[in-house]
Design a protein around this motif. Structure first.
Motif, short mmCIF file in Angstrom:
data_model
loop_
_atom_site.label_atom_id
_atom_site.label_comp_id
_atom_site.label_asym_id
_atom_site.label_seq_id
_atom_site.Cartn_x
_atom_site.Cartn_y
_atom_site.Cartn_z
N LEU A 78 0.83 -1.21 0.00
CA LEU A 78 0.00 0.00 0.00
C LEU A 78 0.86 1.25 0.00
N ALA A 79 1.96 1.24 0.74
CA ALA A 79 2.83 2.41 0.80
C ALA A 79 3.43 2.71 -0.56
N ALA A 80 3.74 1.66 -1.32
CA ALA A 80 4.32 1.86 -2.65
C ALA A 80 3.33 2.52 -3.59
N HIS A 81 2.05 2.23 -3.41
CA HIS A 81 1.03 2.79 -4.30
C HIS A 81 0.49 4.14 -3.80
N ALA A 82 0.24 4.24 -2.50
CA ALA A 82 -0.39 5.45 -1.96
C ALA A 82 0.60 6.57 -1.67
N ARG A 83 1.87 6.23 -1.48
CA ARG A 83 2.91 7.22 -1.16
C ARG A 83 2.49 8.13 0.00
N GLY A 113 6.51 -5.22 11.64
CA GLY A 113 6.60 -3.79 11.36
C GLY A 113 8.00 -3.29 11.08
N ILE A 114 8.99 -3.89 11.73
CA ILE A 114 10.36 -3.43 11.53
C ILE A 114 10.86 -3.80 10.13
N GLU A 115 10.61 -5.04 9.70
CA GLU A 115 11.01 -5.44 8.35
C GLU A 115 10.20 -4.68 7.30
N ALA A 116 8.92 -4.45 7.59
CA ALA A 116 8.08 -3.68 6.67
C ALA A 116 8.61 -2.26 6.52
N THR A 117 9.09 -1.69 7.62
CA THR A 117 9.65 -0.34 7.56
C THR A 117 10.88 -0.31 6.66
N ARG A 118 11.76 -1.30 6.82
CA ARG A 118 12.94 -1.36 5.96
C ARG A 118 12.54 -1.44 4.49
N ARG A 119 11.53 -2.27 4.19
CA ARG A 119 11.11 -2.44 2.80
C ARG A 119 10.50 -1.15 2.26
N ILE A 120 9.65 -0.51 3.06
CA ILE A 120 8.99 0.72 2.62
C ILE A 120 10.01 1.81 2.33
N GLN A 170 13.66 8.86 -3.21
CA GLN A 170 14.05 10.15 -2.65
C GLN A 170 12.99 10.76 -1.75
N SER A 171 11.79 10.21 -1.73
CA SER A 171 10.71 10.80 -0.93
C SER A 171 10.10 9.75 0.00
N PRO A 172 10.86 9.29 0.98
CA PRO A 172 10.35 8.25 1.87
C PRO A 172 9.34 8.80 2.86
N VAL A 179 24.85 10.05 8.07
CA VAL A 179 23.60 9.56 8.66
C VAL A 179 22.45 10.11 7.84
N THR A 180 21.38 9.35 7.76
CA THR A 180 20.30 9.71 6.84
C THR A 180 19.01 10.14 7.52
N SER A 181 18.95 10.07 8.83
CA SER A 181 17.72 10.48 9.51
C SER A 181 18.05 11.25 10.79
N ARG A 182 17.09 12.01 11.23
CA ARG A 182 17.26 12.78 12.46
C ARG A 182 17.44 11.84 13.66
N ALA A 183 16.70 10.73 13.64
CA ALA A 183 16.83 9.77 14.73
C ALA A 183 18.25 9.22 14.82
N GLN A 184 18.84 8.90 13.66
CA GLN A 184 20.21 8.40 13.65
C GLN A 184 21.19 9.47 14.14
#
Length: 228
Positions: free
Chosen positions: A42-47, A62-69, A75-77, A202-207
């Motif tokens: 759904l994330a791939a289609h609905a963005r 959810g963790i593996e799904a997050t990695r896949r998403i 460029q627009s995760p 690093v690629t995210s604020r959390a990191q």
């Protein structure tokens, strides 16, 4: 309008979250998923702009799904906020590693969930207060004392202002709070943070927050949580 995808294998929880969000102004629920595999599709289609992601789900958690998403988003995760009933450290660390930008307990009141959506949509990271305390304790215990730049030589590449911004981000402050404290614009704060993150790879604020604690750049308690 902020678009949100809700992923939870328990239909009553999923429907309740979706109904709450649909009733809130400025939020568009673009999909509901019953497991991680469906969430990724759904994330791939609905963005969506934001994904509310349960951690424990069948077929794909959810963790593996997050990695896949995030891997398929380019460029627009989307911003992924983990939802769980379990306040356990291993989930916090795994969520961060997967690229999640937030972690919220399912027993949070509705107003905190809506505040979380606003926080993440604005580009900030968030954690439930109890999770924040445990996260910081764990990382401060792991961090070696002494000069942080000796632990991570790349910190030497940062300007004094970039170090200052990274340190304040590590204490949990939002960009607006940092801008007010440094008497600069939010755009200037974002520029310094983005440059620091690029130099530190690093690629995210959390990191970036994790790195600030791991290196000892920040050793104080986070002073901004959703309870405040």
């Amino acid at each position: 309008m902020t678009s949100v995808l809700v992923a939870d294998d328990q239909i009553l929880i999923r429907a309740g979250l979706a109904a709450l969000l649909r009733a809130a102004p400025g939020i568009d629920v673009v999909g509901e998923a019953a497991d991680g595999d469906e969430a990724a599709t759904l994330a791939a289609h609905a963005r969506p702009d934001i994904v509310l992601m349960d951690i424990r789900m069948p077929r794909l958690d959810g963790i593996e799904a997050t990695r896949r998403i995030l891997a398929q988003a380019g460029q627009s995760p989307p911003k992924v906020v983990m939802l769980t009933t379990f306040d356990l450290d291993e989930y916090v660390f795994a969520a961060l590693s997967a690229g999640a930008c937030g972690f919220l307990l399912k027993n949070s009141p509705p107003e905190r969930l809506l505040a979380a959506i606003d926080t993440v949509a604005a580009g900030d990271m968030l954690f439930a207060p109890s999770v924040t305390r445990r996260l910081i304790e764990a990382y401060t215990q792991r961090s070696a004392p002494g000069c942080p730049s000796s632990a991570v030589p790349e910190l030497d590449l940062l300007t004094s202002r970039e170090l200052q911004v990274l340190r304040l981000v590590g204490t949990g402050l939002a960009n607006a709070d940092i801008a007010a404290q440094l008497v600069v614009s939010e755009a200037t704060v974002k520029t310094h943070l983005n440059r620091a993150m690029a130099k530190l790879n690093v690629t995210s604020r959390a990191q970036a927050v994790v790195l600030a604690y791991e290196t000892g750049l920040v050793t104080i308690r986070v002073n901004r949580t959703l309870d405040e």
